[in-house]
Design a protein around this motif. Structure first.
Motif, short mmCIF file in Angstrom:
data_model
loop_
_atom_site.label_atom_id
_atom_site.label_comp_id
_atom_site.label_asym_id
_atom_site.label_seq_id
_atom_site.Cartn_x
_atom_site.Cartn_y
_atom_site.Cartn_z
N GLY A 1 3.94 -9.88 3.57
CA GLY A 1 4.68 -8.62 3.51
C GLY A 1 3.81 -7.55 2.88
O GLY A 1 2.77 -7.85 2.29
N ASP A 2 4.25 -6.30 3.02
CA ASP A 2 3.47 -5.20 2.45
C ASP A 2 3.46 -5.25 0.93
O ASP A 2 4.37 -5.80 0.30
N ALA A 3 2.45 -4.65 0.36
CA ALA A 3 2.37 -4.52 -1.09
C ALA A 3 3.51 -3.63 -1.60
O ALA A 3 4.04 -2.79 -0.85
N PRO A 4 3.90 -3.77 -2.85
CA PRO A 4 4.96 -2.92 -3.40
C PRO A 4 4.55 -1.45 -3.41
O PRO A 4 3.36 -1.12 -3.43
N GLU A 5 5.53 -0.58 -3.42
CA GLU A 5 5.26 0.85 -3.54
C GLU A 5 4.59 1.13 -4.89
O GLU A 5 4.87 0.48 -5.89
N GLY A 6 3.71 2.12 -4.89
CA GLY A 6 3.02 2.48 -6.11
C GLY A 6 1.81 1.64 -6.40
O GLY A 6 1.19 1.78 -7.46
N MET A 7 1.46 0.76 -5.48
CA MET A 7 0.26 -0.07 -5.61
C MET A 7 -0.58 0.15 -4.36
O MET A 7 -0.51 -0.61 -3.40
N PRO A 8 -1.39 1.20 -4.35
CA PRO A 8 -2.08 1.62 -3.13
C PRO A 8 -3.31 0.77 -2.84
O PRO A 8 -4.00 0.31 -3.75
N PRO A 9 -3.61 0.57 -1.56
CA PRO A 9 -4.88 -0.07 -1.20
C PRO A 9 -6.05 0.83 -1.56
O PRO A 9 -5.94 2.06 -1.53
N LEU A 10 -7.15 0.23 -1.93
CA LEU A 10 -8.36 0.97 -2.20
C LEU A 10 -9.27 0.92 -0.98
O LEU A 10 -9.37 -0.11 -0.30
N PRO A 11 -9.94 2.03 -0.66
CA PRO A 11 -10.88 2.03 0.47
C PRO A 11 -12.12 1.23 0.16
O PRO A 11 -12.45 0.99 -1.02
#
Length: 265
Positions: free
Chosen positions: A144-154
């Motif tokens: 599933g997607d990561a929780p909100e407020g935990m952004p992927p890093l480039p």
């Protein structure tokens, strides 16, 4: 001095591989064996895991009890060190036995995600030294997607030049319930091997930070990662008073993260 095979036995506990003499220019002076990868002056500090870029780090665990650090690089993809995912027979664990904890701190975490599939940089040859580390990465696809407020890093496509400021943070074994980071370290160059380049750096990092993101500043024009990118992941610690530690550059696994490789395990 322990052999490389003896060091690999520590993998089950999520340790960084300890490599005593990887590069001729690296110091060989003995150091406290409990904290390989830490210099005479420990620069690590506790950081706020709820703030960027540390909120993109995760704790990776297996059913066997191995614990490492990972970094979110896409809504459903985490990168970590491949050696964290080996069983006692030095074979890769199935994805179903792996777990990712978001927002872990002091025994609590915000959300858990199971791992649906994994891809490694294989063949990961545990009998080799520098060459074997080039494939020491794994991309975990979450259920599933990561929780909100935990952004992927480039991902940084090009390794940083020697002298480029870096940061390294993760769940060190000696401070396993908090994110500690070296925020004042730098790249020290590239070590070329037959299988590809490795990134040498002087960031303090010890057991438990395997798979942690080596962070480099970016312009951050689109706001992604708030100006930080993943230059590579920590995979090995070199003993000595002035560590020169080892990371796999992001270029090694960018295709796997973007889904351009043939298949997932």
């Amino acid at each position: 001095m322990k052999t490389y095979q003896e060091h690999l036995k520590a993998i089950r506990s999520g340790f960084l591989i300890v490599v005593p003499l990887l590069v001729a220019a690296l110091p060989a002076t003995a150091q406290n064996p409990l904290l390989p990868g830490i210099g005479e002056k420990d620069r690590r500090v506790v950081v706020d895991a709820s703030h960027a870029p540390w909120n993109s780090l995760v704790k990776v665990q297996s059913n066997l009890g191995a614990r490492c650090t990972g970094v979110l690089v896409a809504p459903r993809r985490v990168v970590t060190a491949a050696h964290c995912l080996l069983n006692r027979a030095q074979r890769f664990l199935p994805a179903s036995s792996l777990h990712v904890l978001f927002g872990y701190e002091r025994g609590e975490y915000r959300q858990h995600r199971a791992v649906a599939a994994l891809e490694t940089g294989g063949p990961y040859d545990t009998k080799r030294r520098l060459d074997g580390l080039v494939g020491d990465w794994a991309v975990l696809t979450l259920d599933g997607d990561a929780p909100e407020g935990m952004p992927p890093l480039p991902l940084a496509r090009v390794p940083p030049d020697a002298g480029t400021p870096l940061m390294l943070g993760g769940y060190s074994q000696d401070k396993a319930h908090l994110v500690t980071a070296d925020t004042g370290c730098a790249a020290r160059g590239i070590n070329d091997t037959d299988r590809g380049p490795l990134l040498v750096h002087d960031c303090d990092g010890t057991r438990g930070v395997s798979g942690a993101a080596l962070l480099v500043r970016t312009p951050g024009e689109d706001g992604a990662g708030e100006g930080w990118a993943v230059a590579g992941i920590a995979v090995a610690a070199v003993s000595g008073p002035n560590p020169r530690n080892i990371a796999v550059p992001s270029a090694a696994f960018v295709a796997a993260v973007e889904g351009n490789t043939p298949s997932l395990r």
